[in-house]
Enzyme design. Structure first.
Site, PDB file in Angstrom:
ATOM      1  N   ASP A  14     -10.209  -9.446   7.450  1.00  0.00           N
ATOM      2  CA  ASP A  14     -11.628  -9.301   7.111  1.00  0.00           C
ATOM      3  C   ASP A  14     -12.294 -10.675   7.049  1.00  0.00           C
ATOM      4  O   ASP A  14     -13.431 -10.854   7.500  1.00  0.00           O
ATOM      5  CB  ASP A  14     -11.803  -8.590   5.759  1.00  0.00           C
ATOM      6  CG  ASP A  14     -11.844  -7.077   5.920  1.00  0.00           C
ATOM      7  OD1 ASP A  14     -11.500  -6.592   7.020  1.00  0.00           O
ATOM      8  OD2 ASP A  14     -12.215  -6.381   4.960  1.00  0.00           O
ATOM      9  N   TYR A  63       0.812  -1.223   0.000  1.00  0.00           N
ATOM     10  CA  TYR A  63       0.000   0.000   0.000  1.00  0.00           C
ATOM     11  C   TYR A  63       0.843   1.269   0.000  1.00  0.00           C
ATOM     12  O   TYR A  63       0.322   2.353  -0.209  1.00  0.00           O
ATOM     13  CB  TYR A  63      -0.948   0.015   1.207  1.00  0.00           C
ATOM     14  CG  TYR A  63      -1.991  -1.085   1.169  1.00  0.00           C
ATOM     15  CD1 TYR A  63      -2.162  -1.863   0.034  1.00  0.00           C
ATOM     16  CD2 TYR A  63      -2.803  -1.339   2.259  1.00  0.00           C
ATOM     17  CE1 TYR A  63      -3.099  -2.877  -0.010  1.00  0.00           C
ATOM     18  CE2 TYR A  63      -3.756  -2.351   2.224  1.00  0.00           C
ATOM     19  CZ  TYR A  63      -3.895  -3.122   1.084  1.00  0.00           C
ATOM     20  OH  TYR A  63      -4.826  -4.118   1.048  1.00  0.00           O
ATOM     21  N   ASP A  81      -4.731  -7.381   5.599  1.00  0.00           N
ATOM     22  CA  ASP A  81      -5.980  -6.672   5.317  1.00  0.00           C
ATOM     23  C   ASP A  81      -7.053  -7.682   4.909  1.00  0.00           C
ATOM     24  O   ASP A  81      -8.175  -7.720   5.454  1.00  0.00           O
ATOM     25  CB  ASP A  81      -5.711  -5.671   4.175  1.00  0.00           C
ATOM     26  CG  ASP A  81      -6.867  -4.728   3.940  1.00  0.00           C
ATOM     27  OD1 ASP A  81      -7.864  -4.806   4.694  1.00  0.00           O
ATOM     28  OD2 ASP A  81      -6.792  -3.910   3.009  1.00  0.00           O
TER      29      ASP A  81
END
Ligand code: NAD
Length: 387
Positions: free
Chosen positions: A251, A141, A247
């Site tokens: 989730d 990212y 990430d």
């Protein structure tokens, strides 16, 4: 005691759930006499609308001046134009970078009373209680180059997954420290079969493991972990992994518990006395996003935000009794069958506001006589993080 909190509630359901966290802080404040001072700042889409940037320099410096940051969520269809120069998510990415929040800690817990809300079979959910530590300030990212371009009549794009050894070492160390205080088992997830950055990750994890002979280090490919989290979630205790893998997997881990609306998170820049001793504030946020599909309807589950607030009280302010009260109140209501819409199997559910009210009332009505002795913030953060 007095505490200064930067409050960035953001977009979508962010302000709705954060409002309930403030209600809970009000209950704690009334009961224990603490004073919480809030510095309200814009972030995400609302900041783009008002200031043309996802977070202003002033908001960033107010966060740095605070003792902790309580965050809601950012994003929504209004700001989703892929060609836009500025995106709501830039706000949280910048905040993570400026506060150096390299370790994102997400507990994944299954409440037995909510096992019916899980997409998994009941027998798979027994004893599921693990923590995912996601590297948060580097990797895919943040790596450069990160861009799009056109050559001839073809469109191209590139993102870069880059780590240096120090970035890997510090987050892997957080994993070992936590594992040491829990089941002494650490899963380190990578894609070493295809990625150079993962081979570095695995090498560093091996090196760090020499300082933790009491902890079993298990390397696992991230894609295999994605399957195991669904098929054998109780095998895990502490997992540590790269930003993007973390990430996605966290989730996935979140939904096995039944709803995105239940799980809190903390992002830390140090564990005083152990890793990167500094004075930057930690950030606490629900793991869910801005949920545009339900925003404004008053049906969001505020528990993830409220439990993030409880983590803040415990880890940043050393108020463990107060934090425990919040957790107990949530547990009690869940056990009693009190539900918001996301967890309910019928039309008998509470609104966001009503769930906040129930937790508020319970905290105010229960009396505790036992308060622990005062500790320094550093000792406390270490002890509570590792407990
Ligand atoms: P999301 O977490 O917002 O929603 C996923 C699903 O879970 C939706 O069906 C939503 O209704 C439900 N949900 C989430 N939180 C809930 C709650 N508290 N109570 C009840 N139901 C809840 O993820 P998404 O739909 O992929 O993303 C929506 C927006 O949020 C996007 O713009 C995304 O970029 C952004 N986002 C922001 C953050 C952040 O601010 N840290 C994190 C993830 C996504």
């Amino acid at each position: 005691m007095n505490f200064k909190i930067a409050l960035l509630s953001g977009d979508g359901i962010g302000p709705e759930v954060t409002e309930e966290s403030l209600k809970i802080l009000d209950a704690v404040s009334k009961k224990y006499g603490h004073k919480f001072e809030f510095d309200y700042q814009d972030v995400g889409g609302i900041s783009i609308d008002k200031h043309n940037t996802a977070i202003t320099e002033e908001a960033l410096s107010k966060c740095l001046e605070s003792q902790a940051v309580l965050f809601g969520s950012v994003g929504g269809p209004k700001w989703d134009d892929p060609n836009s120069d500025v995106r709501p998510e830039d706000g949280i990415l910048k905040l993570r970078k400026e506060l150096d929040l390299f370790a994102n800690i997400r507990p994944a817990k299954v409440y037995p009373a909510l096992s019916n809300s899980s997409p998994l079979k009941k027998e798979i959910l027994e004893n599921v209680d693990f923590i995912i530590i996601r590297e948060l300030t580097s990797g895919l990212y943040f790596g450069e180059p990160k861009k799009r371009w056109v050559e001839g009549n073809k469109r191209y794009a590139v993102d870069t997954l880059k780590y240096d050894e120090d970035e890997v070492r510090r987050v892997v160390k957080v994993g070992f420290e936590m594992a040491r205080k829990r089941e002494k088992k650490l899963h380190s997830l990578d894609k070493m079969n295809v990625m150079a950055s993962s081979r570095l990750w695995r090498e560093i994890a091996e090196e760090v493991s020499k300082d933790y002979p009491d902890v079993e280090l298990i390397h696992m490919l991230a894609d295999n972990a994605a399957m195991q989290i669904i098929t054998n979630p109780s095998d895990f205790d502490v997992l540590v992994t790269e930003n993007t893998f973390g990430d996605i997997l966290s989730d996935e881990a979140a939904v096995i518990g039944g709803s995105m609306g239940m799980l809190p998170s903390a992002s830390l820049s140090s564990i005083p006395g152990i890793i990167e001793d500094n004075s930057k504030p930690a950030l606490y946020e629900p793991i869910h996003g801005s949920a545009p599909d339900i925003a404004g309807k008053g049906i969001a589950n505020p528990i993830a935000s409220i439990l993030s607030t409880s983590m803040m009280l415990k880890w940043s302010f050393g108020l463990d009794q107060e934090a425990e009260e919040i957790e107990n109140a949530v547990n009690t209501l869940i056990e009693k069958g009190v539900r918001t819409k996301d967890l309910s199997e019928n039309d008998n559910f509470l609104t966001t506001n009503q769930m906040g009210d129930e937790i508020y009332k319970l905290i105010k009505s229960v009396s505790y006589t036992h308060l622990r002795a005062h500790e320094t913030r550093g000792n406390l953060v270490c002890r509570l993080l590792l407990e």
